[in-house]
Design an enzyme around this catalytic site. Structure first.
Site, PDB file in Angstrom:
ATOM      1  N   ASN A  91     -22.570 -10.720  -0.772  1.00 22.67           N
ATOM      2  CA  ASN A  91     -23.693 -10.306   0.078  1.00 22.67           C
ATOM      3  C   ASN A  91     -24.987 -11.091  -0.183  1.00 22.67           C
ATOM      4  O   ASN A  91     -25.935 -11.011   0.605  1.00 22.67           O
ATOM      5  CB  ASN A  91     -23.958  -8.797  -0.050  1.00 22.67           C
ATOM      6  CG  ASN A  91     -22.923  -7.925   0.639  1.00 22.67           C
ATOM      7  OD1 ASN A  91     -22.605  -6.830   0.187  1.00 22.67           O
ATOM      8  ND2 ASN A  91     -22.377  -8.396   1.763  1.00 22.67           N
ATOM      9  N   ASP A 134     -19.550   0.670   5.088  1.00 21.57           N
ATOM     10  CA  ASP A 134     -19.814  -0.448   5.997  1.00 21.57           C
ATOM     11  C   ASP A 134     -20.302   0.059   7.357  1.00 21.57           C
ATOM     12  O   ASP A 134     -19.952   1.164   7.778  1.00 21.57           O
ATOM     13  CB  ASP A 134     -18.522  -1.270   6.166  1.00 21.57           C
ATOM     14  CG  ASP A 134     -18.797  -2.655   6.724  1.00 21.57           C
ATOM     15  OD1 ASP A 134     -19.960  -3.126   6.646  1.00 21.57           O
ATOM     16  OD2 ASP A 134     -17.849  -3.272   7.245  1.00 21.57           O
TER      17      ASP A 134
HETATM   18  C1  IPE Z   1     -18.412  -4.914   2.258  1.00 21.10           C
HETATM   19  O1  IPE Z   1     -19.010  -5.021   3.498  1.00 21.10           O
HETATM   20  C2  IPE Z   1     -19.454  -4.767   1.201  1.00 21.10           C
HETATM   21  C3  IPE Z   1     -20.234  -3.542   1.251  1.00 21.10           C
HETATM   22  C4  IPE Z   1     -20.036  -2.517   2.051  1.00 21.10           C
HETATM   23  C5  IPE Z   1     -21.293  -3.470   0.304  1.00 21.10           C
HETATM   24  P1  IPE Z   1     -19.294  -6.431   4.183  1.00 21.10           P
HETATM   25  O2  IPE Z   1     -19.929  -6.133   5.491  1.00 21.10           O
HETATM   26  O3  IPE Z   1     -20.041  -7.314   3.256  1.00 21.10           O
HETATM   27  O4  IPE Z   1     -17.814  -7.013   4.357  1.00 21.10           O
HETATM   28  P2  IPE Z   1     -17.243  -8.111   5.328  1.00 21.10           P
HETATM   29  O5  IPE Z   1     -18.155  -9.303   5.246  1.00 21.10           O
HETATM   30  O6  IPE Z   1     -17.235  -7.529   6.714  1.00 21.10           O
HETATM   31  O7  IPE Z   1     -15.855  -8.382   4.834  1.00 21.10           O
HETATM   32  C1  IPE Z   2     -22.798  -2.288   4.806  1.00 23.44           C
HETATM   33  O1  IPE Z   2     -23.315  -2.436   6.091  1.00 23.44           O
HETATM   34  C2  IPE Z   2     -23.853  -2.403   3.748  1.00 23.44           C
HETATM   35  C3  IPE Z   2     -23.827  -3.678   3.021  1.00 23.44           C
HETATM   36  C4  IPE Z   2     -22.926  -4.606   3.124  1.00 23.44           C
HETATM   37  C5  IPE Z   2     -24.892  -3.887   2.083  1.00 23.44           C
HETATM   38  P1  IPE Z   2     -23.423  -3.854   6.782  1.00 23.44           P
HETATM   39  O2  IPE Z   2     -24.796  -4.394   6.537  1.00 23.44           O
HETATM   40  O3  IPE Z   2     -22.326  -4.755   6.379  1.00 23.44           O
HETATM   41  O4  IPE Z   2     -23.289  -3.435   8.303  1.00 23.44           O
HETATM   42  P2  IPE Z   2     -22.460  -4.191   9.435  1.00 23.44           P
HETATM   43  O5  IPE Z   2     -21.063  -4.350   8.932  1.00 23.44           O
HETATM   44  O6  IPE Z   2     -23.138  -5.509   9.646  1.00 23.44           O
HETATM   45  O7  IPE Z   2     -22.564  -3.287  10.605  1.00 23.44           O
HETATM   46 MG    MG Z   3     -20.434  -5.090   7.118  1.00 21.25          MG
END
Ligand code: IPE
Ligand code: IPE
Ligand code: MG
Length: 256
Positions: free
Chosen positions: A83, A35
């Site tokens: 997502n 993340d």
């Molecule tokens: C979790 O991250 C999913 C992945 C890293 C693929 P998210 O960014 O989607 O999670 P939330 O929304 O902060 O819980």
């Molecule tokens: C994790 O990074 C990757 C996916 C969830 C696909 P994020 O896109 O959630 O990055 P932040 O949490 O918004 O920084």
């Molecule tokens: Mg995230």
């Protein structure tokens, strides 16, 4: 961008750091919630897709580092069933990255002995993604230094619903007696029944939640949360997490 040799030196240094920790004390299976890509890009005034690209690059580095540390299974959360609610351009960029990751890295993964597997729903993936991941799984299935398990369109609750449905179908067909159903009967229908539960789960990016990752498998997993954003998470950070893990006492409900 790290140069090849720079990255390599760092990897060896990270592995060398752990020479005092026997392989049995290290985690066999590490899971990572990757993340923080979006925030990493925002800090650089760049679009989120820029962060995802650097995140995918970092997955190569960390997979090699994990193999060097003796980790046999690395399961990474790449795209959750939730997502899809992101803007269409971002979802498309992520799906394109999956295809590129598989196509461009085949040689490198072969050299590193990486078997790639994917867990998650396949029924609503774009056709090109589906054919690419199936081909990648086929091509890499004989490699055995480390398994990289990519959770793509994955949800822990969805996995349990699918497993329950498959179990119910087997019961209805008379293949399983409902009175004999136990934990392993359900586990048999999860995505990777042959893989041991994760010993250590790392979440980068600072949030302290599972976000629907590996709900069943993480019953006795050790957790580690770090505020480091995923593109910055280094081989040294992984080695530090392994060292910390080796010092923990796991009791599994017993004592001592
Ligand atoms: C979790 O991250 C999913 C992945 C890293 C693929 P998210 O960014 O989607 O999670 P939330 O929304 O902060 O819980
Ligand atoms: C994790 O990074 C990757 C996916 C969830 C696909 P994020 O896109 O959630 O990055 P932040 O949490 O918004 O920084
Ligand atoms: Mg995230």
């Amino acid at each position: 961008m790290k140069g090849f040799w720079g990255g390599r030196r760092r990897r060896l240094a990270a592995g060398a750091d752990l020479q005092d920790i026997p392989l049995e004390a290290r985690p066999e299976h590490v899971a990572i919630i990757m993340d923080g890509n979006g925030r990493w890009a925002r800090k650089r005034l760049m679009p989120r897709s820029y962060g995802h690209r650097h995140g995918a690059d970092n997955l190569r580095t960390i997979t090699s580092a994990a193999a060097d540390l003796g980790i046999k299974y690395l399961t990474v959360y790449a795209f959750s069933t939730e997502n899809w609610s992101r803007p269409r351009e971002e979802v498309e960029a992520l799906m394109r990255l999956v295809v590129e990751f598989c196509r461009n890295l085949d040689r490198e993964m072969e050299r590193e002995g990486v078997r790639l597997r994917f867990i998650g729903r396949r029924d609503n993936l774009p056709a090109e993604v589906l054919t690419t991941i199936e081909e990648t799984e086929r091509r890499s299935r004989m490699r055995e230094r480390i398994q990289l398990i990519v959770a793509l369109n994955y949800g822990g609750r969805d996995e349990l619903v699918q497993a329950t449905r498959a179990l119910a179908t087997a019961i209805r067909a008379g293949e399983i007696d409902p009175d004999t159903v136990d934990e392993s009967s359900l586990a048999d229908f999860t995505y990777m029944p042959d893989v041991p539960d994760p010993d250590l789960l790392i979440r980068t990016g600072g949030e302290q939640r599972l976000s629907n990752f590996l709900l069943w498998q993480s019953a006795y997993t050790e957790f580690r949360f770090t505020s480091v954003l995923w593109p910055d998470f280094s081989a040294e950070d992984l080695a530090t997490a392994v060292r910390d893990f080796a010092g923990r006492q796991r009791r599994f409900g017993g004592h001592k």
